[in-house]
Design a protein around this motif. Structure first.
Motif, PDB file in Angstrom:
ATOM      1  N   TYR A 157       0.791  -1.233   0.000  1.00  0.00           N
ATOM      2  CA  TYR A 157       0.000   0.000   0.000  1.00  0.00           C
ATOM      3  C   TYR A 157       0.822   1.282   0.000  1.00  0.00           C
ATOM      4  O   TYR A 157       0.393   2.296   0.525  1.00  0.00           O
ATOM      5  CB  TYR A 157      -0.984   0.027   1.163  1.00  0.00           C
ATOM      6  CG  TYR A 157      -0.535  -0.725   2.376  1.00  0.00           C
ATOM      7  CD1 TYR A 157      -1.362  -1.664   2.952  1.00  0.00           C
ATOM      8  CD2 TYR A 157       0.720  -0.495   2.930  1.00  0.00           C
ATOM      9  CE1 TYR A 157      -0.965  -2.365   4.061  1.00  0.00           C
ATOM     10  CE2 TYR A 157       1.121  -1.198   4.036  1.00  0.00           C
ATOM     11  CZ  TYR A 157       0.273  -2.130   4.603  1.00  0.00           C
ATOM     12  OH  TYR A 157       0.674  -2.828   5.697  1.00  0.00           O
ATOM     13  N   ILE A 158       1.996   1.223  -0.613  1.00  0.00           N
ATOM     14  CA  ILE A 158       2.820   2.432  -0.729  1.00  0.00           C
ATOM     15  C   ILE A 158       1.992   3.533  -1.413  1.00  0.00           C
ATOM     16  O   ILE A 158       1.444   3.326  -2.487  1.00  0.00           O
ATOM     17  CB  ILE A 158       4.081   2.146  -1.572  1.00  0.00           C
ATOM     18  CG1 ILE A 158       4.906   1.027  -0.942  1.00  0.00           C
ATOM     19  CG2 ILE A 158       4.919   3.398  -1.815  1.00  0.00           C
ATOM     20  CD1 ILE A 158       5.488   1.315   0.406  1.00  0.00           C
ATOM     21  N   GLY A 159       1.918   4.666  -0.749  1.00  0.00           N
ATOM     22  CA  GLY A 159       1.203   5.800  -1.349  1.00  0.00           C
ATOM     23  C   GLY A 159      -0.291   5.795  -1.113  1.00  0.00           C
ATOM     24  O   GLY A 159      -0.965   6.782  -1.394  1.00  0.00           O
ATOM     25  N   MET A 160      -0.830   4.683  -0.613  1.00  0.00           N
ATOM     26  CA  MET A 160      -2.285   4.672  -0.367  1.00  0.00           C
ATOM     27  C   MET A 160      -2.587   5.480   0.882  1.00  0.00           C
ATOM     28  O   MET A 160      -1.887   5.331   1.897  1.00  0.00           O
ATOM     29  CB  MET A 160      -2.777   3.226  -0.172  1.00  0.00           C
ATOM     30  CG  MET A 160      -3.301   2.600  -1.428  1.00  0.00           C
ATOM     31  SD  MET A 160      -3.490   0.818  -1.256  1.00  0.00           S
ATOM     32  CE  MET A 160      -5.026   0.689  -0.446  1.00  0.00           C
ATOM     33  N   ASP A 161      -3.644   6.297   0.829  1.00  0.00           N
ATOM     34  CA  ASP A 161      -3.942   7.105   2.012  1.00  0.00           C
ATOM     35  C   ASP A 161      -4.584   6.224   3.082  1.00  0.00           C
ATOM     36  O   ASP A 161      -4.952   5.072   2.844  1.00  0.00           O
ATOM     37  CB  ASP A 161      -4.777   8.338   1.653  1.00  0.00           C
ATOM     38  CG  ASP A 161      -6.161   7.985   1.148  1.00  0.00           C
ATOM     39  OD1 ASP A 161      -6.721   6.978   1.599  1.00  0.00           O
ATOM     40  OD2 ASP A 161      -6.679   8.722   0.284  1.00  0.00           O
ATOM     41  N   VAL A 162      -4.731   6.810   4.268  1.00  0.00           N
ATOM     42  CA  VAL A 162      -5.175   6.028   5.425  1.00  0.00           C
ATOM     43  C   VAL A 162      -6.591   5.472   5.212  1.00  0.00           C
ATOM     44  O   VAL A 162      -6.901   4.363   5.659  1.00  0.00           O
ATOM     45  CB  VAL A 162      -5.038   6.873   6.724  1.00  0.00           C
ATOM     46  CG1 VAL A 162      -5.965   8.064   6.706  1.00  0.00           C
ATOM     47  CG2 VAL A 162      -5.236   6.033   7.951  1.00  0.00           C
ATOM     48  N   VAL A 163      -7.418   6.203   4.471  1.00  0.00           N
ATOM     49  CA  VAL A 163      -8.795   5.740   4.239  1.00  0.00           C
ATOM     50  C   VAL A 163      -8.769   4.482   3.363  1.00  0.00           C
ATOM     51  O   VAL A 163      -9.421   3.475   3.659  1.00  0.00           O
ATOM     52  CB  VAL A 163      -9.639   6.850   3.561  1.00  0.00           C
ATOM     53  CG1 VAL A 163     -11.029   6.341   3.223  1.00  0.00           C
ATOM     54  CG2 VAL A 163      -9.701   8.075   4.463  1.00  0.00           C
ATOM     55  N   HIS A 164      -7.979   4.529   2.292  1.00  0.00           N
ATOM     56  CA  HIS A 164      -7.886   3.355   1.414  1.00  0.00           C
ATOM     57  C   HIS A 164      -7.190   2.182   2.104  1.00  0.00           C
ATOM     58  O   HIS A 164      -7.552   1.027   1.876  1.00  0.00           O
ATOM     59  CB  HIS A 164      -7.162   3.722   0.109  1.00  0.00           C
ATOM     60  CG  HIS A 164      -8.084   4.345  -0.901  1.00  0.00           C
ATOM     61  ND1 HIS A 164      -7.644   5.074  -1.978  1.00  0.00           N
ATOM     62  CD2 HIS A 164      -9.425   4.325  -0.996  1.00  0.00           C
ATOM     63  CE1 HIS A 164      -8.676   5.485  -2.681  1.00  0.00           C
ATOM     64  NE2 HIS A 164      -9.763   5.050  -2.101  1.00  0.00           N
ATOM     65  N   ARG A 165      -6.240   2.490   2.970  1.00  0.00           N
ATOM     66  CA  ARG A 165      -5.566   1.393   3.684  1.00  0.00           C
ATOM     67  C   ARG A 165      -6.570   0.687   4.600  1.00  0.00           C
ATOM     68  O   ARG A 165      -6.649  -0.529   4.642  1.00  0.00           O
ATOM     69  CB  ARG A 165      -4.377   1.907   4.508  1.00  0.00           C
ATOM     70  CG  ARG A 165      -3.216   2.404   3.668  1.00  0.00           C
ATOM     71  CD  ARG A 165      -1.902   2.306   4.419  1.00  0.00           C
ATOM     72  NE  ARG A 165      -1.880   3.070   5.656  1.00  0.00           N
ATOM     73  CZ  ARG A 165      -1.575   4.362   5.772  1.00  0.00           C
ATOM     74  NH1 ARG A 165      -1.265   5.065   4.699  1.00  0.00           N
ATOM     75  NH2 ARG A 165      -1.559   4.971   6.944  1.00  0.00           N
ATOM     76  N   GLN A 166      -7.357   1.490   5.311  1.00  0.00           N
ATOM     77  CA  GLN A 166      -8.359   0.910   6.211  1.00  0.00           C
ATOM     78  C   GLN A 166      -9.372   0.093   5.415  1.00  0.00           C
ATOM     79  O   GLN A 166      -9.773  -1.002   5.819  1.00  0.00           O
ATOM     80  CB  GLN A 166      -9.062   2.024   7.001  1.00  0.00           C
ATOM     81  CG  GLN A 166      -9.942   1.520   8.134  1.00  0.00           C
ATOM     82  CD  GLN A 166      -9.177   0.645   9.136  1.00  0.00           C
ATOM     83  OE1 GLN A 166      -8.137   1.022   9.647  1.00  0.00           O
ATOM     84  NE2 GLN A 166      -9.691  -0.565   9.379  1.00  0.00           N
ATOM     85  N   GLN A 167      -9.731   0.620   4.246  1.00  0.00           N
ATOM     86  CA  GLN A 167     -10.656  -0.092   3.359  1.00  0.00           C
ATOM     87  C   GLN A 167     -10.061  -1.459   2.988  1.00  0.00           C
ATOM     88  O   GLN A 167     -10.753  -2.466   2.975  1.00  0.00           O
ATOM     89  CB  GLN A 167     -10.811   0.716   2.075  1.00  0.00           C
ATOM     90  CG  GLN A 167     -12.242   0.996   1.706  1.00  0.00           C
ATOM     91  CD  GLN A 167     -12.270   1.984   0.542  1.00  0.00           C
ATOM     92  OE1 GLN A 167     -11.369   2.812   0.391  1.00  0.00           O
ATOM     93  NE2 GLN A 167     -13.284   1.898  -0.267  1.00  0.00           N
ATOM     94  N   PHE A 168      -8.764  -1.438   2.680  1.00  0.00           N
ATOM     95  CA  PHE A 168      -8.082  -2.689   2.314  1.00  0.00           C
ATOM     96  C   PHE A 168      -8.151  -3.695   3.462  1.00  0.00           C
ATOM     97  O   PHE A 168      -8.530  -4.852   3.268  1.00  0.00           O
ATOM     98  CB  PHE A 168      -6.625  -2.388   1.923  1.00  0.00           C
ATOM     99  CG  PHE A 168      -5.743  -3.613   1.827  1.00  0.00           C
ATOM    100  CD1 PHE A 168      -6.114  -4.723   1.075  1.00  0.00           C
ATOM    101  CD2 PHE A 168      -4.519  -3.658   2.490  1.00  0.00           C
ATOM    102  CE1 PHE A 168      -5.295  -5.851   0.986  1.00  0.00           C
ATOM    103  CE2 PHE A 168      -3.696  -4.787   2.409  1.00  0.00           C
ATOM    104  CZ  PHE A 168      -4.101  -5.887   1.665  1.00  0.00           C
ATOM    105  N   TYR A 169      -7.817  -3.260   4.690  1.00  0.00           N
ATOM    106  CA  TYR A 169      -7.837  -4.199   5.827  1.00  0.00           C
ATOM    107  C   TYR A 169      -9.248  -4.761   6.026  1.00  0.00           C
ATOM    108  O   TYR A 169      -9.425  -5.951   6.271  1.00  0.00           O
ATOM    109  CB  TYR A 169      -7.389  -3.524   7.130  1.00  0.00           C
ATOM    110  CG  TYR A 169      -6.054  -2.814   7.055  1.00  0.00           C
ATOM    111  CD1 TYR A 169      -4.998  -3.354   6.328  1.00  0.00           C
ATOM    112  CD2 TYR A 169      -5.844  -1.592   7.703  1.00  0.00           C
ATOM    113  CE1 TYR A 169      -3.781  -2.702   6.261  1.00  0.00           C
ATOM    114  CE2 TYR A 169      -4.628  -0.941   7.636  1.00  0.00           C
ATOM    115  CZ  TYR A 169      -3.593  -1.504   6.905  1.00  0.00           C
ATOM    116  OH  TYR A 169      -2.386  -0.853   6.836  1.00  0.00           O
TER     117      TYR A 169
END
Ligand SMILES: Nc1ncnc2c1ncn2[C@@H]1O[C@H](COP(=O)(O)OP(=O)(O)OP(=O)(O)O)[C@@H](O)[C@H]1O
Length: 297
Positions: A157-169
């Motif tokens: 998730y390099i470069g992914m913002d915190v919202v997209h990272r949380q979405q991923f998890y």
């Protein structure tokens, strides 16, 4: 269930540099593993060996009992999403999704479509026109929708913002619950994601430092905090991995079993016992030689 990974006395040297030495571990099928370790610990090397992108110097990787090298039966069970460089820059998102559908036997086109929508990707954009975070999102989409029995994410998730990272998890956990498979996630953002790990493998300087179920680990690492002398007395003889004093109080992190007797005494002496977060534990275990007791004013 398929997706069992056995690492048998695995060693990898790049010329004189020994990147991995005698790695022995079994990753059980249908679990989510966190692969952790400091920079240069050997995480990426290990993932390349599992994916047969590299050949071991000695030892073996077995996936469901078979070696992956030039073994299409095994290779079709794997999906490996790296930190970058997963896709040809000149292809459009739509082409990548189309290719992935042909590559992964378990591909779910409906789920892939949903993910493209959730991560707000424009299917007509070429990879080279995507931002870093968007390119990472594309990797995450391919990894999730592949439903590969062994899905591996190396810092995806390099470069992914915190919202997209949380979405991923969230998506990872939700989809994994419906379609269990072996997932390895190598990451430095341990605090963010540790709650999804069922097992933890920590590498340190090319060796396995720790391989344990997350739940068991949470019951093996504790902070004792309270009055300095009482904390010292209670933790005497235990395996101390970090110790910090603040005036008359002190916090000591211990690793290993704590006898019930000590827990009882701590309760009576108003010494608090809390579990150590996984990220802190990794820091303590991988920097032990570098730290002594820290004294704060
Ligand atoms: N192609 C290579 N040639 C020589 N040495 C290499 C090569 N690839 C990795 N290494 C070395 O092997 C060791 C392990 O590297 P590796 O990339 O596996 O670590 P890592 O845990 O993934 O690190 P990071 O968290 O920084 O990505 C490091 O000392 C690295 O410098």
């Amino acid at each position: 269930m398929t997706g069992k990974i056995e690492l048998q006395n695995l060693t990898k040297a790049y010329g004189k540099k020994i990147a991995l030495q005698g790695i022995a571990a079994t990753l059980e099928p249908g679990k989510i593993y966190g692969l952790l370790g400091r920079n240069g610990a050997g995480k990426t090397t290990l993932l390349h060996l599992i994916n047969a992108h590299l050949f071991p110097t000695s030892g073996k990787v077995l996936i469901d009992g078979e070696e992956p090298f030039e073994n299409s039966q095994v290779l079709r069970k794997l999906c490996f999403i790296r930190e970058s460089g997963n896709f040809k820059k000149n292809l459009k998102v739509r082409d990548i999704i189309g290719l992935a559908a042909l590559t992964y036997p378990g591909w779910d086109p409906h789920f892939a479509g949903e993910l493209v929508h959730q991560f707000e990707l424009d299917e007509n954009k070429k990879v080279k026109a995507l931002s870093k975070g968007m390119e990472s999102a594309l990797g995450v989409i391919v990894g999730l929708a592949s439903r590969a029995p062994v899905t591996i994410f190396d810092e995806p998730y390099i470069g992914m913002d915190v919202v997209h990272r949380q979405q991923f998890y969230d998506l990872l956990l939700e989809d994994y619950t419906r379609h269990p498979r072996t997932i390895i996630l190598s990451t430095h953002l341990i605090d963010e994601v540790s709650k999804v790990f069922e097992g933890i493998l920590i590498l340190d300087q090319g060796e396995v430092l720790l391989h344990e179920e997350t739940e068991a680990l949470r019951e093996r690492a504790f902070y004792f905090s309270g009055e300095r002398e009482t904390v010292d007395e209670l933790t005497q003889g235990l395996q101390i991995i970090c110790s910090e004093a603040f005036g008359s109080t002190k916090q000591v992190a211990v690793f290993g079993d704590v006898p019930d007797e000590i827990t009882r005494k701590a309760r009576h002496a108003a010494v608090k016992i809390d579990s150590v977060p996984i990220q802190k534990l990794m820091i303590y275990l991988t920097t032990r030689q570098e730290r002594g007791e820290q004294e704060h004013a």
